[in-house]
Design an enzyme around this catalytic site. Structure first.
Site, PDB file in Angstrom:
ATOM      1  N   HIS A  66      35.231  80.531  45.210  1.00  0.00           N
ATOM      2  CA  HIS A  66      34.503  80.138  46.423  1.00  0.00           C
ATOM      3  C   HIS A  66      34.187  78.653  46.407  1.00  0.00           C
ATOM      4  CE1 HIS A  66      31.193  80.606  49.518  1.00  0.00           C
ATOM      5  NE2 HIS A  66      30.818  79.483  48.901  1.00  0.00           N
ATOM      6  N   GLU A  67      33.572  78.207  45.317  1.00  0.00           N
ATOM      7  CA  GLU A  67      33.118  76.817  45.277  1.00  0.00           C
ATOM      8  C   GLU A  67      34.293  75.837  45.257  1.00  0.00           C
ATOM      9  OE1 GLU A  67      30.164  75.834  45.857  1.00  0.00           O
ATOM     10  OE2 GLU A  67      29.383  77.871  45.919  1.00  0.00           O
TER      11      GLU A  67
ATOM     12  N   HIS B 219      35.728  75.084  48.639  1.00  0.00           N
ATOM     13  CA  HIS B 219      35.054  74.033  49.411  1.00  0.00           C
ATOM     14  C   HIS B 219      35.789  72.700  49.228  1.00  0.00           C
ATOM     15  CE1 HIS B 219      31.664  76.075  51.143  1.00  0.00           C
ATOM     16  NE2 HIS B 219      31.205  76.485  49.983  1.00  0.00           N
TER      17      HIS B 219
ATOM     18  N   TYR C 111      29.596  71.003  58.224  1.00  0.00           N
ATOM     19  CA  TYR C 111      28.779  72.027  57.578  1.00  0.00           C
ATOM     20  C   TYR C 111      27.519  72.332  58.384  1.00  0.00           C
ATOM     21  CZ  TYR C 111      27.318  74.789  53.550  1.00  0.00           C
ATOM     22  OH  TYR C 111      26.963  75.824  52.713  1.00  0.00           O
TER      23      TYR C 111
ATOM     24  N   GLU D  92      31.942  78.286  55.021  1.00  0.00           N
ATOM     25  CA  GLU D  92      31.479  79.256  54.028  1.00  0.00           C
ATOM     26  C   GLU D  92      32.392  80.479  53.984  1.00  0.00           C
ATOM     27  OE1 GLU D  92      29.203  79.515  51.653  1.00  0.00           O
ATOM     28  OE2 GLU D  92      28.772  77.391  51.929  1.00  0.00           O
TER      29      GLU D  92
ATOM     30  N   ASP E 137      19.154  76.548  57.194  1.00  0.00           N
ATOM     31  CA  ASP E 137      20.436  76.648  56.485  1.00  0.00           C
ATOM     32  C   ASP E 137      21.580  76.082  57.324  1.00  0.00           C
ATOM     33  OD1 ASP E 137      22.232  77.315  54.476  1.00  0.00           O
ATOM     34  OD2 ASP E 137      22.509  79.358  55.202  1.00  0.00           O
TER      35      ASP E 137
ATOM     36  N   HIS F  16      25.310  80.464  55.949  1.00  0.00           N
ATOM     37  CA  HIS F  16      25.502  81.569  55.017  1.00  0.00           C
ATOM     38  C   HIS F  16      25.254  82.923  55.675  1.00  0.00           C
ATOM     39  CE1 HIS F  16      24.875  78.285  52.024  1.00  0.00           C
ATOM     40  NE2 HIS F  16      25.737  78.981  51.318  1.00  0.00           N
TER      41      HIS F  16
END
Length: 487
Positions: free
Chosen positions: A181-182, A185, A196, A205, A278, A283
């Site tokens: 996932h990270e 990015h 974002y 995301e 957020d 998210h």
């Protein structure tokens, strides 16, 4: 050269950490408070610095032992470096393992090293992309970051892993899909550079969840039918009533815990969450495109990374996805990409179309055609959008909603223009015909206001819903909205 905005994108959303600040165990609550404050500080720092540029201008990276080159030239495989931050918040830390070296015996360092390799393998061997930037970018990670740090994030140059508080969260290297996932990015940063915030941020995301899940599925040899479709399984300790951070199969069901609350992710556009928290709920609302991918992948069948995954990758890296894309723009591009790859009317294209229809992003029967470049910031998708700058067709009715505030108030009204006073009806026709609503949405206010009221305007039954923060609307337009609602 293209500016590539980069954000420290943590796997644990701020609303979950905020819930933990009230945990009955004060040690857990303190870890959550420190983690939340650290994440806020990172976001503020990154927002205040110049945006990262495209991969053609990458700079050397400071590391233990001097400066190392930003790219490997031999093209033989991943170039991994794992460092140990030793409980500090200074990165990268002391190098503990580099490419080709044996395992260290430290589970966090070795899990990060292996996870980097599995992620690199998916992008290189399945999609033909050499690392995150397509040019062999070395993969750098720091483990043991901070004390009881409840998160992991990509900071634009490297991955950073906390060890968790030990009560609610395990170490963050334990979940392979979190690593995938990270790092995704980073792929997004070097390709579409999705902004974002709002729907483009939720897409950002979601794409990380999609490819994080595909890394795990491919490593485990799971078909779309066999996969659990959970994001972050294994992160929660046994005392938590939950299985993961998120579920792509059933958003909103990943956890239901007395301390954490219930998983708040929506699965359909009808439940889209309007919030200023957020970055506009990135998210939360990622659950909607997540669920669309799950539906498409399982309908196509086989290995998800070969079917729907290839289509999603083609859209992400194909150069047609704008940084401000909303869900509808992305959906249309995926259908068009599937038609290009498999043929118009193919089962694969039909499965993707049906998936977006089931989550309410595309209207039933809507044809993708040549997908437009993107929607208006904050819109929730529509069928048959007119291109920005064109004159909209004359509407016979409008729908106005006002949401937000500390109490989460909501008010809505759908009204025929002919039923409004002549002056108001003319005001609406002018707004719609001159495309002023799109122009206002495309120029958001310079500042965000917590718990602000937001207006959502659409022309039913098929019109695009455009979202505008109340504090950024000219007074005459705001007064028109209020009169239409009957305030």
């Amino acid at each position: 050269m293209t500016d590539r905005p980069s954000h420290p994108c943590g796997i644990v959303p701020p609303y979950l950490l905020a819930a933990l600040t009230g945990h009955r165990d004060e040690a857990v609550a303190e870890c959550a408070r420190r983690s939340l404050e650290r994440d806020r500080s990172l976001r503020s720092h990154r927002s205040a610095t110049a945006p990262r540029t495209s991969s053609t201008t990458d700079h050397p990276v400071e590391h233990q032992g001097g400066i190392r080159a930003p790219h490997a030239d031999d093209g033989t495989g991943p170039q991994r470096t794992i460092a140990d931050a030793h409980g500090t918040q200074t990165t990268p830390g002391t190098t503990v393992r580099t490419e080709g070296q044996p395992a260290t015996g430290d589970p966090a360092a070795d899990e990060a090293y292996d996870g980097f390799g599995h992620t690199w393998s998916l992008f290189d061997q399945v999609y033909g992309r050499d690392s995150l930037d397509g040019r062999g970018l070395p993969l750098l990670g720091s483990v043991h970051y901070g004390t009881g740090y409840d998160n992991a994030f990509w900071d634009g140059t490297q991955m950073v892993f906390g060890d968790g508080d030990g009560t609610v969260f395990n170490r963050f290297t334990i979940a392979l899909d979190v690593i995938g996932h990270e790092l995704t990015h980073g792929v997004t940063e070097h390709t579409a550079a999705l902004q974002y915030s709002g729907q483009s941020g939720a897409l950002n995301e979601s794409l990380s969840d999609v490819f994080g899940s595909l890394v795990k599925q491919r490593t485990l040899g799971q078909s779309a039918a066999d996969a659990d479709w959970l994001i972050g399984a294994g992160l929660f300790n046994a005392q938590v009533k939950g299985v993961a951070l998120r579920s792509m199969k059933a958003p909103g069901t990943a956890y239901d815990d007395p301390q954490l609350g219930k998983d708040p992710q929506p699965a359909r556009m009808a439940d889209y969450v309007q919030t200023t928290d957020d970055n506009g709920g990135v998210h939360l609302n990622s659950g909607i495109p997540n669920h669309a991918f799950y539906l498409a992948a399982t309908a196509i069948g086989g290995n998800a990374w070969e079917g729907a995954g290839q289509v999603w990758f083609d859209v992400l890296t194909g150069g047609r996805l704008p940084a401000t894309a909303d869900f509808a723009a992305f959906a249309r591009l995926t259908v068009a990409a599937a038609e290009s790859q498999y043929a118009v009317g193919s089962p694969q294209a039909g499965a993707i179309q049906a998936a977006w229809e089931r989550v309410g992003v595309l209207a039933a029967g809507q044809v993708a055609g040549n997908a437009p470049g993107g929607g208006v910031g904050g819109g929730v998708g529509s069928a048959g959008d007119a291109p920005a700058g064109s004159s909209a067709p004359t509407a016979t009715q409008v729908q106005v909603r006002r949401t937000g505030g500390l109490a989460g108030l909501r008010r809505a009204r759908t009204v025929a223009l002919d039923d409004l006073p002549d002056e108001d009806a003319q005001g609406w026709r002018s707004l719609l015909a001159d495309d002023r609503l799109r122009e206002l949405a495309a120029s958001p206010p310079d500042r965000a206001v917590p718990d602000a009221f937001t207006y959502h305007v659409a022309c039913p039954p098929d019109g695009e819903e455009i979202t505008l923060p109340e504090h950024g609307i000219p007074e005459p337009v705001r007064d028109l909205f209020q009169r239409t609602l009957g305030d």
